[in-house]
Design a protein around this motif. Structure first.
Motif, PDB file in Angstrom:
ATOM      1  N   UNK A 277     -19.244  66.892 -40.756  1.00  0.00           N
ATOM      2  CA  UNK A 277     -19.120  67.432 -42.106  1.00  0.00           C
ATOM      3  C   UNK A 277     -18.109  66.638 -42.931  1.00  0.00           C
ATOM      4  N   UNK A 278     -18.418  66.543 -44.208  1.00  0.00           N
ATOM      5  CA  UNK A 278     -17.550  65.873 -45.178  1.00  0.00           C
ATOM      6  C   UNK A 278     -16.818  66.952 -45.964  1.00  0.00           C
ATOM      7  N   UNK A 279     -15.490  66.865 -45.986  1.00  0.00           N
ATOM      8  CA  UNK A 279     -14.675  67.848 -46.695  1.00  0.00           C
ATOM      9  C   UNK A 279     -13.796  67.103 -47.684  1.00  0.00           C
ATOM     10  N   UNK A 280     -14.069  67.281 -48.978  1.00  0.00           N
ATOM     11  CA  UNK A 280     -13.263  66.564 -49.954  1.00  0.00           C
ATOM     12  C   UNK A 280     -13.873  66.555 -51.335  1.00  0.00           C
ATOM     13  N   UNK A 281     -13.546  65.493 -52.090  1.00  0.00           N
ATOM     14  CA  UNK A 281     -13.920  65.413 -53.495  1.00  0.00           C
ATOM     15  C   UNK A 281     -15.319  64.883 -53.746  1.00  0.00           C
TER      16      UNK A 281
ATOM     17  N   UNK B 230     -13.022  60.402 -53.835  1.00  0.00           N
ATOM     18  CA  UNK B 230     -11.680  60.971 -53.786  1.00  0.00           C
ATOM     19  C   UNK B 230     -11.195  61.123 -52.356  1.00  0.00           C
ATOM     20  N   UNK B 231     -10.089  61.821 -52.184  1.00  0.00           N
ATOM     21  CA  UNK B 231      -9.520  62.030 -50.854  1.00  0.00           C
ATOM     22  C   UNK B 231     -10.374  63.021 -50.074  1.00  0.00           C
ATOM     23  N   UNK B 232     -10.603  62.701 -48.801  1.00  0.00           N
ATOM     24  CA  UNK B 232     -11.505  63.544 -48.016  1.00  0.00           C
ATOM     25  C   UNK B 232     -11.313  63.308 -46.531  1.00  0.00           C
ATOM     26  N   UNK B 233     -11.966  64.173 -45.746  1.00  0.00           N
ATOM     27  CA  UNK B 233     -12.051  64.042 -44.295  1.00  0.00           C
ATOM     28  C   UNK B 233     -13.516  64.012 -43.901  1.00  0.00           C
ATOM     29  N   UNK B 234     -13.855  63.113 -42.986  1.00  0.00           N
ATOM     30  CA  UNK B 234     -15.188  63.084 -42.401  1.00  0.00           C
ATOM     31  C   UNK B 234     -15.011  63.471 -40.938  1.00  0.00           C
ATOM     32  N   UNK B 235     -15.420  64.702 -40.609  1.00  0.00           N
ATOM     33  CA  UNK B 235     -15.095  65.300 -39.321  1.00  0.00           C
ATOM     34  C   UNK B 235     -16.287  65.209 -38.372  1.00  0.00           C
TER      35      UNK B 235
ATOM     36  N   UNK C 127     -17.447  65.304 -33.857  1.00  0.00           N
ATOM     37  CA  UNK C 127     -17.267  66.160 -32.690  1.00  0.00           C
ATOM     38  C   UNK C 127     -15.889  66.004 -32.060  1.00  0.00           C
ATOM     39  N   UNK C 128     -15.452  64.762 -31.829  1.00  0.00           N
ATOM     40  CA  UNK C 128     -14.171  64.562 -31.144  1.00  0.00           C
ATOM     41  C   UNK C 128     -13.232  63.597 -31.870  1.00  0.00           C
ATOM     42  N   UNK C 129     -13.538  63.306 -33.116  1.00  0.00           N
ATOM     43  CA  UNK C 129     -12.628  62.494 -33.923  1.00  0.00           C
ATOM     44  C   UNK C 129     -12.963  62.706 -35.397  1.00  0.00           C
ATOM     45  N   UNK C 130     -12.075  62.219 -36.248  1.00  0.00           N
ATOM     46  CA  UNK C 130     -12.293  62.377 -37.682  1.00  0.00           C
ATOM     47  C   UNK C 130     -11.690  61.197 -38.435  1.00  0.00           C
ATOM     48  N   UNK C 131     -12.219  60.962 -39.645  1.00  0.00           N
ATOM     49  CA  UNK C 131     -11.660  59.922 -40.510  1.00  0.00           C
ATOM     50  C   UNK C 131     -11.017  60.587 -41.711  1.00  0.00           C
ATOM     51  N   UNK C 132      -9.784  60.170 -42.014  1.00  0.00           N
ATOM     52  CA  UNK C 132      -9.069  60.680 -43.175  1.00  0.00           C
ATOM     53  C   UNK C 132      -8.757  59.525 -44.101  1.00  0.00           C
ATOM     54  N   UNK C 133      -9.159  59.654 -45.350  1.00  0.00           N
ATOM     55  CA  UNK C 133      -8.907  58.581 -46.295  1.00  0.00           C
ATOM     56  C   UNK C 133      -9.516  58.886 -47.643  1.00  0.00           C
ATOM     57  N   UNK C 134      -9.939  57.834 -48.325  1.00  0.00           N
ATOM     58  CA  UNK C 134     -10.526  57.983 -49.651  1.00  0.00           C
ATOM     59  C   UNK C 134     -11.955  57.448 -49.667  1.00  0.00           C
ATOM     60  N   UNK C 135     -12.742  58.002 -50.593  1.00  0.00           N
ATOM     61  CA  UNK C 135     -14.135  57.601 -50.737  1.00  0.00           C
ATOM     62  C   UNK C 135     -14.413  57.238 -52.190  1.00  0.00           C
ATOM     63  N   UNK C 136     -15.393  56.339 -52.351  1.00  0.00           N
ATOM     64  CA  UNK C 136     -15.828  55.941 -53.686  1.00  0.00           C
ATOM     65  C   UNK C 136     -17.323  55.660 -53.622  1.00  0.00           C
TER      66      UNK C 136
ATOM     67  N   UNK D 179     -14.436  69.963 -55.542  1.00  0.00           N
ATOM     68  CA  UNK D 179     -14.185  70.039 -54.109  1.00  0.00           C
ATOM     69  C   UNK D 179     -15.364  70.723 -53.417  1.00  0.00           C
ATOM     70  N   UNK D 180     -15.797  70.130 -52.315  1.00  0.00           N
ATOM     71  CA  UNK D 180     -16.929  70.715 -51.613  1.00  0.00           C
ATOM     72  C   UNK D 180     -17.033  70.255 -50.178  1.00  0.00           C
ATOM     73  N   UNK D 181     -17.853  70.965 -49.408  1.00  0.00           N
ATOM     74  CA  UNK D 181     -18.077  70.661 -47.989  1.00  0.00           C
ATOM     75  C   UNK D 181     -19.555  70.415 -47.766  1.00  0.00           C
ATOM     76  N   UNK D 182     -19.879  69.241 -47.228  1.00  0.00           N
ATOM     77  CA  UNK D 182     -21.270  68.911 -46.908  1.00  0.00           C
ATOM     78  C   UNK D 182     -21.385  68.852 -45.384  1.00  0.00           C
TER      79      UNK D 182
END
Length: 325
Positions: A135-139, A147-152, A154-163, A124-127
């Motif tokens: 910033x990317x927060x997740x696996x 893995x499961x993560x959030x890409x945050x 300024x005024x919106x974010x994406x929640x899902x999975x990455x590969x 788990x890490x934050x880039x």
């Protein structure tokens, strides 16, 4: 990110080079001492039976520098490594490798804070991207976002999975104005030209976002979300059409963004996903819409009561007129 084999490899000195310091009864370097090695590197720190062990500072001739703990000539424990390109790692080391928990600050200002395994970002890490503040927060797996993560943003974010550094499968975009766009990233294969033989596997192109619906804010359940109730759906019906049109335009632009994969060797990953500044808070306001509906109902009821009272009054007057006759 710098390569271990080139910039972090240290001279296995033992008795090499010039040494000024303490020795034990066997004549081994033991205790505190300074060494100037044949390759131009220098070490100032603690020794144990001829090996760098304990706290010390190793300076490379190329400008790199490590300050921290050693065990038998290897970086082991807590330490800070300054690389020639200006990047820096501060954290845990095991057997000469970044391993455990640490913070890497890249030459371009980006930072990674999190878990490491065998010299790679893993766990788990934050880039954080310095240029955009995103910033990317997740696996992470072997240096790549997975893995499961959030890409945050300024005024919106994406929640899902990455590969392999790219979003895959079901997810959602959450906008600060109070709504979400649900959908999924679909991986498609690059089209082949006519007449080409299938000698090599088809090349994969960047996944494309396919929106399915827009709802009010909900809790994130990455393994599937229940559809909103009919009443909830009615509250967002008016806003859905407007948001769909404007948000889909922004997501279309996002499909053109480069991969957000960040490798340990380059650390040049950037997220060019556009922010949806044009979505205003006036587009989506369920509470206000519900209030307007309630007010309309009250006005209708008051008008109906007034009509009923008028009808009753007229009937009373007609009865009095008949009795007078």
């Amino acid at each position: 990110m710098s390569d271990l084999s080139s910039e972090e490899t240290e001279e296995a000195e033992t008795d090499l080079g010039e040494y000024d310091g303490e020795r034990n009864s066997e004549g081994e370097r033991h205790g505190r001492g300074k060494a100037h090695l044949p390759n131009g590197d220098t070490y100032d720190g603690e020794y144990e039976h001829g090996f760098r062990s304990g706290q010390g500072t190793y300076r490379f001739r190329n400008g790199a520098c490590y300050t921290g703990e050693y065990l038998q000539n290897k970086k082991h424990g807590q330490g800070i490594f300054f690389y020639p390109d200006g990047s820096k790692y501060e954290g845990d080391w095991v057997n000469d490798q970044r391993h455990g928990y640490g913070v890497y600050t890249y030459a371009n200002g980006d930072t990674y804070t999190g878990e490491w395994f065998n010299h790679n970002r893993h766990g788990q890490g934050i880039y954080v991207y310095k240029d955009t503040g995103s910033k990317y927060v997740g696996g992470w797996v072997n240096g790549s976002q997975e893995g499961e993560a959030e890409l945050i943003h300024l005024n919106h974010r994406f929640k899902g999975k990455f590969l392999n550094g790219k979003p895959v499968g079901h997810g959602k975009y959450v906008f600060d104005i109070g709504c979400e766009q649900h959908g999924e990233y679909i991986q498609s294969e690059q089209d082949k030209g006519e007449g080409e033989e299938e000698e090599e596997p088809s090349l994969l192109v960047a996944p494309k976002w396919k929106a399915s619906e827009i709802t009010k804010l909900t809790l994130w359940t990455p393994y599937g979300e229940n559809a909103p109730s009919p009443r909830e759906a009615s509250l967002v019906a008016t806003a859905a059409a407007a948001v769909e049109e404007r948000a889909s335009a922004a997501v279309t632009e996002e499909e053109k963004m480069p991969s957000i994969s960040v490798t340990d060797e380059s650390a040049e990953g950037r997220d060019d996903e556009p922010s949806l500044h044009e979505l205003s808070s006036e587009v989506f306001s369920p509470a206000r819409n519900a209030g307007e509906e309630d007010e309309g109902r009250r006005e209708e009821e008051e008008n109906k009561d007034q009509e009923d009272q008028g009808t009753n009054s007229l009937e009373d007057k007609e009865d009095e007129s008949k009795e007078a006759d």
